[in-house]
Write an enzyme that holds these catalytic residues in place. Structure first.
Site, short mmCIF file in Angstrom:
data_model
loop_
_atom_site.label_atom_id
_atom_site.label_comp_id
_atom_site.label_asym_id
_atom_site.label_seq_id
_atom_site.Cartn_x
_atom_site.Cartn_y
_atom_site.Cartn_z
N SER A 152 -12.78 25.15 -28.87
CA SER A 152 -12.40 24.03 -30.05
C SER A 152 -10.99 24.40 -31.16
O SER A 152 -11.08 25.09 -31.83
CB SER A 152 -13.65 23.86 -30.67
N SER B 166 0.93 -1.17 0.13
CA SER B 166 0.07 0.11 -0.53
C SER B 166 0.97 1.05 0.11
O SER B 166 0.45 2.06 0.00
CB SER B 166 -0.36 -0.63 1.76
N GLU C 188 -17.77 21.95 -16.95
CA GLU C 188 -18.19 20.23 -17.15
C GLU C 188 -17.70 19.49 -16.12
O GLU C 188 -17.98 18.52 -16.18
CB GLU C 188 -18.06 20.08 -18.87
N1 ARG Z 1 -1.60 -1.08 5.34
C1 ARG Z 1 -2.31 -1.39 6.15
C2 ARG Z 1 -3.31 -0.95 6.02
O1 ARG Z 1 -4.26 -0.19 5.44
C3 ARG Z 1 -2.20 -1.26 7.54
C4 ARG Z 1 -2.32 -2.09 8.52
C5 ARG Z 1 -1.91 -3.63 8.51
N2 ARG Z 1 -2.14 -4.59 9.64
C6 ARG Z 1 -2.01 -5.40 9.37
N3 ARG Z 1 -2.49 -6.73 11.08
N4 ARG Z 1 -1.73 -6.51 8.20
O2 ARG Z 1 -4.48 -1.01 6.45
#
Ligand code: ARG
Length: 462
Positions: A278, A24, A291
């Site tokens: 345009s 993430s 828009e």
């Molecule tokens: N990247 C995870 C989230 O956004 C953080 C928490 C992860 N916790 C875990 N026990 N894997 O949720």
């Protein structure tokens, strides 16, 4: 390198495909400020209760500040094998401080950490959106004095209905944005609750002081149930809803001004700095900003839907699904902030085509309601008066004239005993002046409302 979240229990290395699938960091890196602030407060609390020494705390805080500077300067290396922002910062701390760094995660988990970071981020974002809403309200109120005498048709069913003053339109938007602000404030109360220290799901056996952390981070309250907190994303969903209403309000405004800027309406000229051309039709001046504002509301609605479905049916407590909340909510905040930001100069810079508006005010029988109410004041039942005025409008339409152009005998045929005073309620100016009930468009009422808004928004930049 194996993720620091993998402990001694593992015998196999993480598959690269899992790392790529589960990371993430590509989107939660923007929580770095909040993650570091949360960690500093946590370390200071750990020192206050004696779980780390003051010296260790100072080293941790100094190293965290250093990490923050490195991220800000673009010198910090992000790698997907470290999964998320929490792991990146903690690993970097351990690289710098060794065992002292390994103490930071005492009495907390990433579950409460991510919730805390997200709450801190949303809290700031709410405050930014709120001040942009004020800017937009000011832009609307800022038009009111100069256009106090401009009469516009108000529509229902997009058919000409009754005349209103231009400021009545502008203040209608201020009211909507004010409710958005109230919703933000209310939602902020539930955002601004400290989850840190609930740890993974049941709490911790260590003698932490959650109130101390909450105070350091400016939270108003401490979440009371670790099981609840670990799964709770109500605050994110609620913010997404509030943002959706803002986006919907902006899309209504955008749609209205798109219509108004057409040759057919010709009510308003948008500031050219915010219009596009345009590539093939040289005459075009297109309202792309409006828009896009209307179109981007779709994204914000979609994000709300994402969060609703994401949370539906999740068992307590933390589930990795929750990681998916961030792209959706970040996008809603980014989108709404950008729309609000660009709306301000468009609202401030647009010019009403007074002549074109005036020229056509006599069409559409905008004074029919006031004529009906004139008959009601003469003692006629409302339904009868409604019918009668409908009949008179029919006559006027046949002749292609205004109600004010009908000869007195037409009125007298419709209702005997009428005299010239009937003409006193005809015409859009008279009609506007007649709408005096609270919240209506009469100049006396609108003046009061404008004064109220000026006072509410303060004297600056109106
Ligand atoms: N990247 C995870 C989230 O956004 C953080 C928490 C992860 N916790 C875990 N026990 N894997 O949720």
């Amino acid at each position: 390198m194996s993720s620091p979240s993998r402990g001694g229990v593992f015998r196999a290395e993480t598959d690269r495909r899992l790392e790529q699938f589960a990371e993430s960091i590509s989107f939660d890196r923007r929580l770095y400020v909040q993650d570091i602030a949360g960690s500093i407060a946590h370390a200071q609390m750990l020192a206050a209760v004696g779980l780390v020494t003051d010296d260790e705390c100072q080293q941790i805080v100094a190293a965290l500040e250093e990490i923050r500077h490195e991220i800000e300067d673009g010198r910090f290396e992000f790698r997907i094998e470290l999964e998320d922002i929490h792991m990146h910062i903690e690993r970097s701390l351990i690289d710098r401080l060794g065992d002292i760094g390994r103490k930071l995660h005492t009495g907390r988990s990433r579950n409460d950490q991510v919730s805390t970071d997200f709450r801190l981020w949303i809290r700031d974002a709410i405050d930014r959106v709120d001040s942009r809403l004020i800017d937009l309200q000011r832009a609307f109120v800022g038009r009111c004095d100069a256009e106090a005498d401009v009469i516009l048709p108000a529509y229902t069913h997009l058919q000409r209905a009754q005349p209103v003053l231009a400021p009545h339109y502008w203040l209608a938007y201020c009211e909507k944005l004010q409710r958005d602000r109230q919703r933000l404030t209310d939602c902020r109360r539930r955002v601004n609750v400290c989850s840190l220290g609930t740890a993974a799901v049941a709490g911790t056996s260590l003698p932490i002081d959650r109130a101390d952390v909450a105070r350091r981070l400016g939270f108003d309250a401490v979440a009371a149930n670790s099981l609840d907190v670990s799964s709770d994303r109500d605050f994110a969903l609620e913010s997404a809803f509030v943002l959706t209403l803002i986006a919907e309000h902006l899309s209504t405004w955008a749609e209205e001004w798109i219509l108004w800027s057409t040759v057919e309406f010709n009510f308003i000229r948008l500031p050219q700095e915010f219009c596009t051309g345009s590539s093939i039709m040289p005459q075009k001046i297109n309202p792309d900003v409006l828009e896009l504002t209307r179109g981007r509301a779709a994204r914000v609605v979609g994000n709300l839907q994402t969060l609703l479905v994401l949370l539906k049916g999740l068992p307590l407590a933390y589930n990795r699904d929750l990681q998916e909340d961030k792209p959706a909510l970040f996008d809603s905040f980014d989108t709404v902030e950008a729309c609000l930001e660009i709306a301000v100069p468009v609202v401030a810079g647009a010019v009403l085509n007074r002549e074109a508006i005036d020229e056509r005010l006599d069409r559409g029988y905008l004074d029919a309601t006031t004529l009906m109410e004139f008959f009601i004041r003469q003692g006629m039942p409302q339904r009868t008066a409604h019918h009668l005025v409908g009949h008179l409008v029919g006559k006027a339409t046949e002749r292609g004239v205004r109600l004010a152009d009908l000869p007195l005998d037409e009125f007298q045929q419709a209702h005997s005993g009428l005299d010239e005073s009937v003409y006193e309620v005809l015409g859009v100016e008279k009609a506007v002046e007649a709408f005096v009930s609270y919240g209506s468009t009469a100049p006396s009422e609108v003046e009061k409302q404008v004064a109220h808004w000026k006072e509410k928004l303060g004297p600056s930049n109106l």
